[in-house]
Design a protein around this motif. Structure first.
Motif, short mmCIF file in Angstrom:
data_model
loop_
_atom_site.label_atom_id
_atom_site.label_comp_id
_atom_site.label_asym_id
_atom_site.label_seq_id
_atom_site.Cartn_x
_atom_site.Cartn_y
_atom_site.Cartn_z
N VAL A 197 0.85 -1.19 0.00
CA VAL A 197 0.00 0.00 0.00
C VAL A 197 0.88 1.25 0.00
CG1 VAL A 197 -1.82 1.26 1.21
CG2 VAL A 197 -1.79 -1.24 1.29
N VAL A 198 0.57 2.15 -0.89
CA VAL A 198 1.23 3.44 -0.95
C VAL A 198 0.23 4.46 -0.43
CG1 VAL A 198 2.32 5.17 -2.43
CG2 VAL A 198 2.62 2.71 -2.93
N ASP A 212 4.52 -2.41 3.39
CA ASP A 212 4.58 -3.77 2.84
C ASP A 212 3.34 -4.59 3.18
OD1 ASP A 212 4.90 -4.88 5.42
OD2 ASP A 212 7.03 -5.32 5.15
N GLN A 213 3.33 -5.83 2.71
CA GLN A 213 2.19 -6.73 2.87
C GLN A 213 1.88 -7.07 4.32
OE1 GLN A 213 4.85 -7.07 0.83
NE2 GLN A 213 4.30 -8.08 -1.08
N HIS A 214 2.79 -6.80 5.22
CA HIS A 214 2.61 -7.09 6.64
C HIS A 214 2.32 -5.85 7.47
CE1 HIS A 214 4.04 -11.04 5.54
NE2 HIS A 214 5.08 -10.47 4.97
N VAL A 243 -0.91 -3.91 -5.68
CA VAL A 243 -0.49 -2.63 -5.12
C VAL A 243 -1.71 -1.72 -5.03
CG1 VAL A 243 0.97 -0.59 -5.44
CG2 VAL A 243 1.85 -2.85 -6.04
N LEU A 244 -1.88 -1.10 -3.88
CA LEU A 244 -2.96 -0.15 -3.67
C LEU A 244 -2.34 1.20 -3.35
CD1 LEU A 244 -5.97 0.53 -3.25
CD2 LEU A 244 -5.68 -0.18 -0.88
N LEU A 245 -2.87 2.25 -3.93
CA LEU A 245 -2.44 3.60 -3.62
C LEU A 245 -3.67 4.35 -3.12
CD1 LEU A 245 -0.03 5.82 -5.55
CD2 LEU A 245 -2.13 6.80 -4.71
N VAL A 246 -3.52 5.06 -2.03
CA VAL A 246 -4.62 5.89 -1.51
C VAL A 246 -4.08 7.27 -1.19
CG1 VAL A 246 -4.33 5.13 0.89
CG2 VAL A 246 -6.55 5.96 0.13
#
Length: 168
Positions: free
Chosen positions: A53-54, A135-137, A84-87
């Protein structure tokens, strides 16, 4: 108070101000962020575990923020299919939601209003823009901010692709 003491005090206050404004660093656990996106969908950063996630903190009145938004959108379009997710975490006053909505019509990534989020551990920054790669965690792996280094396409790509599984 002599001039050297005054300068030392000013330097200390500036350092404390920036430290508190940028307290989230690589290696830290990402804070809570629960909000409703501008298009009415729920967003919960904790529910995005498993994705990179960004999170980009920005505001409509921030020139550097607005300048980097096309880069962020192009990046999002390129990598969203790879998990990948950007918010965008908008720092405008909630009364300016119409302006925020207008700005975001040019972009495909979701945005939330920071001040209306039921849970926002990112705090109100004193420096904009700030972009975090998580990251994913749920661990912050990179941070780009106006006082240090603005985010670039190559830096963002390097930070994110290092976290993604290799493509076959």
């Amino acid at each position: 108070m002599n001039k050297s003491c005054l300068l030392s005090c000013c330097a200390l206050l500036s350092a404390l101000w920036l430290t508190s404004a940028l307290a989230l660093d690589p290696g830290d656990t990402a804070p809570a962020l629960k909000a409703t996106t501008l298009d009415g969908k729920p967003f919960d950063l904790a529910a995005e575990h498993g994705k990179v996630v960004v999170v980009n903190l920005w505001a409509t009145w921030c020139g550097p923020c607005r300048a980097e938004m096309p880069l962020l959108d192009a990046f999002y379009q390129k990598y969203r299919g790879r998990g990948v997710l950007l918010v965008g975490l908008d720092e405008d006053d909630p009364a300016n939601i119409a302006t925020v909505r207008t700005v975001m019509t040019a972009f495909t990534y979701p945005a939330v209003m920071a001040q209306t989020a039921p849970a926002n551990g990112f705090r109100s920054p004193r420096v904009l823009p700030i972009t975090y790669v998580i990251d994913q965690h749920g661990i912050v792996r990179a941070k780009f901010w106006a006082g240090s280094k603005m985010v670039t396409a190559s830096d963002l790509e390097a930070a994110v692709t290092a976290l993604l599984p290799a493509r076959n």
